[in-house]
Design a protein around this motif. Sequence first.
Motif, PDB file in Angstrom:
ATOM      1  N   GLN A   9       0.829  -1.200   0.000  1.00 19.40           N
ATOM      2  CA  GLN A   9       0.000   0.000   0.000  1.00 19.40           C
ATOM      3  C   GLN A   9       0.874   1.264   0.000  1.00 19.40           C
ATOM      4  O   GLN A   9       0.620   2.213  -0.758  1.00 19.40           O
ATOM      5  N   THR A  25      -6.265  -2.627 -11.386  1.00 20.39           N
ATOM      6  CA  THR A  25      -7.018  -2.330 -10.183  1.00 20.39           C
ATOM      7  C   THR A  25      -6.503  -3.129  -8.991  1.00 20.39           C
ATOM      8  O   THR A  25      -6.044  -4.271  -9.131  1.00 20.39           O
ATOM      9  N   THR A  26      -6.590  -2.523  -7.809  1.00 19.47           N
ATOM     10  CA  THR A  26      -6.224  -3.204  -6.565  1.00 19.47           C
ATOM     11  C   THR A  26      -7.418  -3.907  -5.936  1.00 19.47           C
ATOM     12  O   THR A  26      -7.283  -4.548  -4.893  1.00 19.47           O
ATOM     13  N   ASP A  27      -8.589  -3.787  -6.544  1.00 17.55           N
ATOM     14  CA  ASP A  27      -9.837  -4.354  -6.036  1.00 17.55           C
ATOM     15  C   ASP A  27     -10.065  -5.721  -6.674  1.00 17.55           C
ATOM     16  O   ASP A  27     -10.364  -5.824  -7.869  1.00 17.55           O
ATOM     17  N   GLY A  28      -9.896  -6.769  -5.874  1.00 18.11           N
ATOM     18  CA  GLY A  28     -10.056  -8.115  -6.400  1.00 18.11           C
ATOM     19  C   GLY A  28     -11.432  -8.408  -6.964  1.00 18.11           C
ATOM     20  O   GLY A  28     -11.592  -9.301  -7.808  1.00 18.11           O
ATOM     21  N   THR A  29     -12.432  -7.658  -6.533  1.00 18.58           N
ATOM     22  CA  THR A  29     -13.787  -7.888  -7.035  1.00 18.58           C
ATOM     23  C   THR A  29     -14.006  -7.212  -8.390  1.00 18.58           C
ATOM     24  O   THR A  29     -15.040  -7.437  -9.029  1.00 18.58           O
ATOM     25  N   ARG A  30     -13.056  -6.368  -8.826  1.00 17.97           N
ATOM     26  CA  ARG A  30     -13.188  -5.679 -10.105  1.00 17.97           C
ATOM     27  C   ARG A  30     -12.273  -6.232 -11.181  1.00 17.97           C
ATOM     28  O   ARG A  30     -12.326  -5.800 -12.340  1.00 17.97           O
ATOM     29  N   ARG A 323     -11.831 -13.539  -3.077  1.00 15.81           N
ATOM     30  CA  ARG A 323     -11.531 -12.373  -3.897  1.00 15.81           C
ATOM     31  C   ARG A 323     -10.788 -11.282  -3.123  1.00 15.81           C
ATOM     32  O   ARG A 323     -10.132 -10.449  -3.723  1.00 15.81           O
ATOM     33  N   THR A 324     -10.916 -11.270  -1.791  1.00 18.06           N
ATOM     34  CA  THR A 324     -10.354 -10.181  -0.996  1.00 18.06           C
ATOM     35  C   THR A 324      -9.607 -10.726   0.221  1.00 18.06           C
ATOM     36  O   THR A 324      -9.740 -11.898   0.590  1.00 18.06           O
ATOM     37  N   SER A 363      -1.676  -7.690  -4.033  1.00 18.77           N
ATOM     38  CA  SER A 363      -2.818  -6.912  -3.554  1.00 18.77           C
ATOM     39  C   SER A 363      -3.641  -7.730  -2.564  1.00 18.77           C
ATOM     40  O   SER A 363      -4.062  -7.218  -1.516  1.00 18.77           O
ATOM     41  N   ASP A 367      -3.985  -6.784   1.385  1.00 26.46           N
ATOM     42  CA  ASP A 367      -5.333  -6.621   1.933  1.00 26.46           C
ATOM     43  C   ASP A 367      -5.520  -7.535   3.150  1.00 26.46           C
ATOM     44  O   ASP A 367      -6.031  -7.111   4.198  1.00 26.46           O
ATOM     45  N   THR A 371      -6.016  -6.212   6.940  1.00 33.41           N
ATOM     46  CA  THR A 371      -7.280  -6.589   7.576  1.00 33.41           C
ATOM     47  C   THR A 371      -7.030  -7.414   8.826  1.00 33.41           C
ATOM     48  O   THR A 371      -7.714  -7.256   9.852  1.00 33.41           O
TER      49      THR A 371
END
Length: 391
Positions: A9, A25-30, A323-324, A363, A367, A371
Motif C-alpha cells: 500500500q 485495479t487493486t480491487d479483487g472484485t473488479r 476475492r479479498t 494486492s 489486503d 485486515t
Amino acid sequence: MAVQWGSYQNEIYLQGLADQVPMFTTDGTRLADAARERLEPGPFGYVAGGAGSGATVRANREAFDRWRIVPRMLTDATKRDLSTTVLGTEMPAPVLLAPVGVQSIVHPDGELATARAAAELGVPMILSTASSYPIEDVAAANTGSNGDGPRWFQLYWPNDNDVTISILSRAKAAGFTTLVLTLDTWTLAWRTVDLDQSYLPFIRGIGTAIPFSDPAFRAGLEKSPEEDPQSAILKWIPTFTGTDKRWDQLPFLREHWDGPIVLKGIQHVDDARRACDAGMDGVVVSNHGGRQVDGAVASLDVLPEIAAAVGDRVAVLFDSGIRTGADVLKAVALGADAVLVGRLFAYGLALGGQDGVRHAVRSLLADFDLTLGLSGHRTPAELSAESVRRC
C-alpha cells in the motif's frame, strides 16, 4: 524476517507522488470486469463461467457476505507474521495459487508467467494436469533468485494406469511435493456460457501439453501429437474424462506417490472423514468455484463442520469464492489452514502476464495483512470462530 505484505500500500501511494497509478485495479472484485475488456468472449467465459445458471458461483460469494469480522482493539498488532506451514510446505501466507488449467487462453505465457510470479513471491503454486505447458517447463519457470518455488501438482486422474504412473513420476522428478487429486471433474458440467459459444479449449489442443509430452501417452499413438494432433485429441478425451473413480482405488495413488496427497472437491463431512480413513493427508473444501454442480452448497457454508470433524487429523484447505483479504481471513477463522485462489490470479494473468499475477497476489496479501492487523490479530493462527460472526 516475515514479509510485511501491507507495505505494498505504501509503495502504491508513494508512486502517486510521481503521478503514477497502478497499472491494474487493486480491487479483487473488479479484476473480472477489467479482464473482460481484454479477452475474447470464449476465453473470458471459460474462466468466469460456472455450471448451469451460475447459482453456485453466486452462492460462494453470498456465503462470504453472510459472515462479518469482529475487530478487537489494543492487541499490539502493529507487526504481523502471515507465514505458515502446510503439509511440510513453508509459505509466506496461508495462500496458494489454485490449479487453473489452460492458462494460455488468457495470456500466451500462461502457466510459465504464473510460475515465475509465484517464485518471486514465494507463494506455492499448484500446477494443473490441464496445463498449457509441460511439467518440466513450468518447474523451470518456478525457479527464482531464491531457488525453487514451492509447488504442488494437481491430478486429473487418467483412465490409463501407465499414463498416471508416468505423469506422477514426472511431477515428482520436477520437484512437486504434494499431490492434489481433483474428485469433482471427471466429466464437464453443463456449462452454458461455454456451450453457447461452442468453446472448449481441449478439443483445440489447448491444455493438453502434459499428456501430449508424456512418453506413456505418446506410446499409445500411431503418430505423434505434432504429426497428427487430431488423433491425439481423440485419445485424450477417453483417457482423461468420463469415469468417476472410487474410494477403493486411492491406494493406487499412494503406491505411486510418496508425498502428501490431498483430495480436492470435498463438500460433505462424511467424505472428509472417509478421506481420513483412507489415509489421505488433506482435503480441499471446494465446489470447483461453482463450475461443476449448479445449485451446490457454498463451500464456506460447509467449511466449519468439516474443519471441526477432521481438522485435527488432516490439513483442511479451502477454495471457491476468494476475492479479498477479508475473504481469506474469514475462511481461516472458520477452520481453513490455507486457501486457494484461482480466478483472481487468472484475471491478473489476462491483464498483464507475470506482472498482472504478481500484482493481483500482492494486492490480496496486502489486503489480508492489513485486515488481519486492523481486526486485532498478529498471525493467522490467532484467528478463530470468535473472530467472525454470522449475520
